[in-house]
Design a protein around this motif. Sequence first.
Motif, short mmCIF file in Angstrom:
data_model
loop_
_atom_site.label_atom_id
_atom_site.label_comp_id
_atom_site.label_asym_id
_atom_site.label_seq_id
_atom_site.Cartn_x
_atom_site.Cartn_y
_atom_site.Cartn_z
N ALA A 113 48.79 50.75 49.46
CA ALA A 113 49.66 50.40 50.60
C ALA A 113 49.01 49.26 51.38
N ILE A 114 49.20 48.04 50.90
CA ILE A 114 48.65 46.88 51.61
C ILE A 114 49.58 46.53 52.79
N SER A 115 49.01 45.92 53.81
CA SER A 115 49.80 45.58 55.01
C SER A 115 50.23 44.13 55.03
N ASP A 116 49.57 43.29 54.22
CA ASP A 116 49.85 41.86 54.23
C ASP A 116 49.99 41.38 52.79
N PRO A 117 51.19 40.94 52.39
CA PRO A 117 51.38 40.53 50.99
C PRO A 117 50.61 39.28 50.59
N VAL A 124 51.75 44.65 41.46
CA VAL A 124 52.33 45.98 41.70
C VAL A 124 52.34 46.27 43.20
N ASP A 125 51.22 46.05 43.86
CA ASP A 125 51.12 46.34 45.29
C ASP A 125 52.06 45.48 46.12
N ARG A 126 52.34 44.28 45.64
CA ARG A 126 53.18 43.34 46.38
C ARG A 126 54.67 43.65 46.21
N THR A 127 55.03 44.43 45.22
CA THR A 127 56.43 44.68 44.90
C THR A 127 57.22 45.25 46.07
N VAL A 128 56.60 46.09 46.86
CA VAL A 128 57.29 46.71 48.00
C VAL A 128 57.84 45.64 48.95
N PHE A 129 57.08 44.57 49.13
CA PHE A 129 57.50 43.50 50.03
C PHE A 129 58.66 42.71 49.43
N HIS A 130 58.71 42.61 48.12
CA HIS A 130 59.84 41.94 47.47
C HIS A 130 61.14 42.71 47.73
N THR A 131 61.06 44.03 47.65
CA THR A 131 62.25 44.84 47.92
C THR A 131 62.73 44.64 49.35
N SER A 132 61.79 44.63 50.29
CA SER A 132 62.16 44.42 51.70
C SER A 132 62.77 43.04 51.91
N TRP A 133 62.21 42.04 51.23
CA TRP A 133 62.73 40.66 51.39
C TRP A 133 64.18 40.58 50.92
N VAL A 134 64.48 41.21 49.78
CA VAL A 134 65.85 41.18 49.27
C VAL A 134 66.79 41.88 50.25
N ILE A 210 57.87 26.04 35.98
CA ILE A 210 58.58 26.07 37.26
C ILE A 210 57.58 26.47 38.34
N THR A 211 57.60 25.76 39.45
CA THR A 211 56.77 26.14 40.59
C THR A 211 57.68 26.45 41.77
N LEU A 212 57.54 27.67 42.29
CA LEU A 212 58.35 28.13 43.42
C LEU A 212 57.52 29.10 44.24
N PRO A 213 57.22 28.79 45.50
CA PRO A 213 56.43 29.71 46.32
C PRO A 213 57.15 31.03 46.51
N ASP A 214 56.41 32.13 46.41
CA ASP A 214 56.94 33.45 46.69
C ASP A 214 57.27 33.53 48.18
N PRO A 215 58.49 33.88 48.56
CA PRO A 215 58.82 33.96 49.99
C PRO A 215 57.92 34.88 50.79
N VAL A 216 57.35 35.91 50.16
CA VAL A 216 56.48 36.82 50.91
C VAL A 216 55.01 36.46 50.77
N ASP A 217 54.70 35.53 49.87
CA ASP A 217 53.31 35.09 49.68
C ASP A 217 53.33 33.65 49.18
N PRO A 218 53.40 32.67 50.10
CA PRO A 218 53.54 31.26 49.70
C PRO A 218 52.40 30.74 48.85
N GLY A 219 51.30 31.46 48.76
CA GLY A 219 50.19 31.04 47.92
C GLY A 219 50.33 31.49 46.47
N ARG A 220 51.46 32.09 46.14
CA ARG A 220 51.70 32.59 44.78
C ARG A 220 52.94 31.94 44.20
#
Length: 391
Positions: A113-117, A124-134, A210-220
């Motif tokens: 349960a990370i607090s900052d994506p 796997v740990d970041r997936t929860v934030f993807h669901t929230s973003w959608v 393709i390069t596209l920043p992750d909306p919840v983690d722009p460094g990815r």
Amino acid sequence: MQELLEEALATLVPSDAEQAAVAALCDSLLARARKAAPDGVEPLLVGSVAKGTWLPGADIDLFLRFPEGADLKTEGLALARAVLPDGEELYAQHPYLRGSVEGYSIDAVPCFAISDPTQPASAVDRTVFHTSWVHDNLTDAQRNDVRLAKRFLAVAGAYGAAAAVGGFSGYLVEVLVHRAGDFPAFVEKVASWRPPVALGAVPGAPEAEITLPDPVDPGRNVAAGVMRDGLARAVLAARQFLAESTADAFVVGAAERKPLGCVTTVVLPHPGGVEETALPHIQRQGRKLVRALEPFGVLGSHCSLGNEGFIVLETAVVELPERQLHRGPAVWDAGAFEFLAAYPQAPLRDGRFWALKPPRHLDIASAVQALLPKARVVEGLADGAEPLPAA
């Protein structure tokens, strides 16, 4: 086009009965997980079912969020086992279980349960934030556009981030549809792409198609998993759809490909492990073979995994002539005297020596086994192997 899209969408939105059944199953799984979960552990649904972008028959992803530092191998799998007693243990960054309940495939996935994506974490740990973003960013109409885009890419052979496909993940599709606005705009944008496709900057990220920043983690780079052929299939499908929009663009299996050349299957022992780790090993062997078999005129290759590993090759020929044209150095190049000593009758053409010499291997089977001694070479498509996909 609008009428066509509405007809296609009618087959892609789960029926009311299936939605009710899946909702009841999800409630049951959550209740079972919450009852067995230790204090501080949060079970929750993620993935396409949780986002409302799922297609009929979709898998269900149940995540079990543990405090950082927990032993996911022991504590995590114990909780997953309480939810899926007969689940198969797999591994993808974290260990997890996969099982079937009421005909649906269920993944019970322990994670942290990370607090900052943006902090170092597994996908796997970041997936929860993807669901929230959608949930926060896609409208109901765009969720249906995502369904259209997923099926469209699946038919094109470009949907799925697994190594077997090298295509677009579900989350990437959701981000792209949101950026485009709707499905028709998504198709127009894809049709205009030419690699490398830069949809934003990700400093320090490896080069990618393709390069596209992750909306919840722009460094990815959220599109890092898209390979050249996955991109090419998507672009081709988009251009064909804009040229002639037909219902076949949403029908899996509508296109069938007939081989142009000779089909050979190279069968290798299963390297062990799950597909996510085993298939890349087979694909590396496939790339070696493609380079080594260039004299046979390699048209294409495709790797798949069953009880064994399969590399399907399509070539212009499977046997070579006893002598082949051999290009030598120019008269003024280093090695010219040595070449002439080896081939004293070599003629000059355009200032360069030419000769004939036997190929290293006369047939494709001996060429394969020289590189991969444990391989079994089968003429045609072997049982269990997948053919080269249609373009």
